[in-house]
Design a protein around this motif. Structure first.
Motif, short mmCIF file in Angstrom:
data_model
loop_
_atom_site.label_atom_id
_atom_site.label_comp_id
_atom_site.label_asym_id
_atom_site.label_seq_id
_atom_site.Cartn_x
_atom_site.Cartn_y
_atom_site.Cartn_z
N THR A 1 4.56 103.95 78.83
CA THR A 1 3.24 103.34 78.65
C THR A 1 3.17 102.49 77.39
O THR A 1 2.09 102.02 77.01
CB THR A 1 2.13 104.42 78.57
OG1 THR A 1 2.42 105.31 77.49
CG2 THR A 1 2.07 105.20 79.87
N GLY A 2 4.30 102.28 76.75
CA GLY A 2 4.38 101.46 75.55
C GLY A 2 5.70 101.73 74.86
O GLY A 2 6.56 102.46 75.38
N VAL A 3 5.89 101.11 73.70
CA VAL A 3 7.08 101.38 72.91
C VAL A 3 6.64 101.88 71.53
O VAL A 3 5.58 101.50 71.03
CB VAL A 3 7.99 100.15 72.78
CG1 VAL A 3 8.56 99.76 74.13
CG2 VAL A 3 7.25 98.97 72.15
N LYS A 4 7.46 102.74 70.94
CA LYS A 4 7.14 103.30 69.64
C LYS A 4 8.22 102.95 68.63
O LYS A 4 9.38 102.72 69.00
CB LYS A 4 6.96 104.82 69.74
CG LYS A 4 5.71 105.23 70.49
CD LYS A 4 5.42 106.72 70.39
CE LYS A 4 6.38 107.55 71.21
NZ LYS A 4 5.93 108.96 71.34
N PHE A 5 7.80 102.93 67.36
CA PHE A 5 8.75 102.65 66.28
C PHE A 5 8.42 103.55 65.10
O PHE A 5 7.33 104.13 65.01
CB PHE A 5 8.70 101.18 65.88
CG PHE A 5 7.33 100.67 65.53
CD1 PHE A 5 6.81 100.81 64.24
CD2 PHE A 5 6.54 100.05 66.50
CE1 PHE A 5 5.54 100.35 63.93
CE2 PHE A 5 5.27 99.59 66.19
CZ PHE A 5 4.77 99.74 64.89
N THR A 6 9.35 103.65 64.18
CA THR A 6 9.17 104.49 63.00
C THR A 6 8.09 103.88 62.10
O THR A 6 8.18 102.71 61.73
CB THR A 6 10.48 104.60 62.20
OG1 THR A 6 11.50 105.11 63.06
CG2 THR A 6 10.31 105.52 61.00
N PRO A 7 7.06 104.66 61.74
CA PRO A 7 6.00 104.10 60.88
C PRO A 7 6.54 103.72 59.51
O PRO A 7 7.45 104.36 58.98
CB PRO A 7 4.99 105.26 60.78
CG PRO A 7 5.75 106.49 61.12
CD PRO A 7 6.80 106.07 62.09
N GLY A 8 5.98 102.64 58.95
CA GLY A 8 6.38 102.19 57.62
C GLY A 8 7.70 101.45 57.58
O GLY A 8 8.22 101.19 56.49
N ASP A 9 8.25 101.09 58.74
CA ASP A 9 9.56 100.44 58.81
C ASP A 9 9.43 99.08 59.49
O ASP A 9 9.41 98.99 60.73
CB ASP A 9 10.53 101.34 59.59
CG ASP A 9 11.96 100.83 59.60
OD1 ASP A 9 12.17 99.63 59.32
OD2 ASP A 9 12.87 101.64 59.88
N PRO A 10 9.33 97.98 58.72
CA PRO A 10 9.16 96.65 59.33
C PRO A 10 10.29 96.26 60.28
O PRO A 10 10.05 95.61 61.31
CB PRO A 10 9.10 95.71 58.12
CG PRO A 10 8.64 96.58 56.99
CD PRO A 10 9.25 97.92 57.25
N ALA A 11 11.52 96.66 59.96
CA ALA A 11 12.64 96.32 60.84
C ALA A 11 12.50 97.01 62.20
O ALA A 11 12.75 96.40 63.25
CB ALA A 11 13.96 96.72 60.18
N ALA A 12 12.10 98.28 62.19
CA ALA A 12 11.90 99.00 63.44
C ALA A 12 10.73 98.40 64.22
O ALA A 12 10.77 98.31 65.45
CB ALA A 12 11.65 100.48 63.16
#
Length: 418
Positions: free
Chosen positions: A332-343
């Motif tokens: 239902t979406g994609v997630k990334f590590t919070p606080g990580d602009p590259a992610a």
């Protein structure tokens, strides 16, 4: 059916963030289900002091004349003054109608809520939408931050039932305030899917206004405060720009962090700030976007992610707080590590780089919004909390009466004369 006195520091037409939209949707849905709902809130210029609208009685408390400086984020003096006028407005409302329960939304109405509970002798239900500790990642830097934390603790202690929007928040208030789990009910925020449906003509107009001629459009909407993580979205722009020429990033909203964010984005002409957008303007921006990003560091729930999903927009969200519970990665979406602009850039790139993948995410997310986050179901769950609060309070009254009777000496039998 319950007669509910609801307290909120924001309510349409005065909206600051998601809390006001939540209270409005809950109040109107409860009213449609047959409950009597009175909302007591802050006055806004041009609004009536009292009116019946959408089945809800709305009583608005005007500010008292003294002005309070809230520079630096210290709202305490203003909040104390606000609670005085809010209490007077609520007591006025109580003169012409009885109530079964008081429902307070966040610390800014805590003093009024406890006063009404004692004055009206009805149970208090409190919804904790966020915490001061959470907003500051556990660091309470100033005296006013620590006081707000204390007020939140006090409100959760005084309430007979506490509502939170996610399992994450239930764990947080248990850890911060030692609130017993059996007094806490998890009731998610909801979304009116029809409200977020956007017409093709509006999408075309928004793309013409915000998007480039040949590049993707990425958007964010919300308060511009540190914990929303917009700084990380801006820091991810160079990586996204190198991969997607013609990229545009639109940041909608306002708040104390705006000037700092604009300075950070000064070297990124792809980034534009719109200020606060409401109603159809926000819906059109979401519907026109190729990806909606939720870069929060702290997010008790993440209702805006559901609103974007309801608008048919694929979502890239930080894997934190309530977002972990409402976004299923790759489904239902994609997630990334919070606080990580590259992610953040990598996850957003997955959406922007594969239109079919993005479309499948958006379709499944919209289906889940309709199935799991519709307001009628959420209002029913909230009404059940009211019933539980009333039953618990009735038990308390019964126990207190029994204790009082037990202290009364038994009548003595007089001795016969003679």
């Amino acid at each position: 059916m319950s007669r509910v006195l609801m307290l909120s520091w924001e309510y349409p037409p005065l909206l600051v963030g998601g809390l006001g939209r939540h209270v409005h949707a809950l109040a109107t849905t409860l009213a449609r289900a047959g409950h009597e709902v009175t909302v007591v809130t802050r006055h806004s210029p041009g609004a009536l002091l009292e009116e019946y609208t959408e089945g809800v009685r709305v009583v608005r408390a005007p500010d008292d004349p003294p002005a309070f400086d809230t520079a630096g984020g210290d709202l305490l003096a203003w909040a104390v003054a606000f609670n005085h006028t809010l209490t007077r407005a609520a007591l006025h409302a109580a003169r012409t109608g009885g109530f079964d329960v008081v429902h307070a939304h966040d610390w800014l109405v805590a003093h009024t809520a406890v006063t009404l509970r004692e004055h009206l002798d009805v149970p208090l239900v409190a919804t904790i939408h966020a915490t001061e500790s959470g907003r500051h990642q556990g660091y309470l830097p100033a005296a006013h931050n620590r006081t707000i934390d204390d007020v939140e603790r006090w409100l959760t202690t005084e309430a007979v039932r506490v509502i939170v929007c996610s399992g994450y928040m239930k764990r947080e208030i248990g850890r911060l305030f030692a609130t017993s789990a059996d007094r806490v009910d998890v009731v998610p925020n909801g979304v009116d899917a029809l409200r977020w449906r956007v017409r093709p003509r509006a999408v075309a107009a928004a793309r013409s206004r915000y998007a480039g001629d040949d590049g993707p459009l990425v958007s964010y909407a919300g308060r511009l405060v540190y914990e929303k993580g917009v700084q990380h979205l801006i820091e991810a722009v160079p990586a996204l720009r190198s991969r997607f020429p013609g990229l545009r990033v639109v940041i909608a909203g306002d708040g104390p962090h705006r000037a700092e964010l604009e300075t950070l984005a000064a070297s990124a002409p792809e980034v534009s700030f719109t200020g606060f957008l409401g109603g159809h303007e926000l819906t059109a921006l979401m519907g026109a976007s190729d990806c909606y990003v939720v870069p929060s560091i702290y997010e008790p729930f993440g209702m805006v992610a559901l609103e974007a999903a309801a608008a048919g927009t694929p979502v890239a969200a930080a894997g934190t707080g309530g977002l972990e519970e409402i976004i299923e990665h790759g489904v239902t979406g994609v997630k990334f590590t919070p606080g990580d602009p590259a992610a953040l850039a990598e996850a957003t790139g997955w959406v922007l780089g594969d239109r079919d993948y993005a479309r499948s995410l958006a379709l499944r997310a919209r289906e889940r919004v309709r199935a799991d986050f519709n307001w009628p179901a959420i209002a029913t769950r909230t009404a059940a909390v009211y019933d539980s609060a009333r039953a618990t309070d009735a038990d308390r009254v019964s126990r207190e009466a029994e204790q009082l009777l037990s202290r009364i000496p038994a009548p003595t039998t007089p001795h016969p004369a003679g």
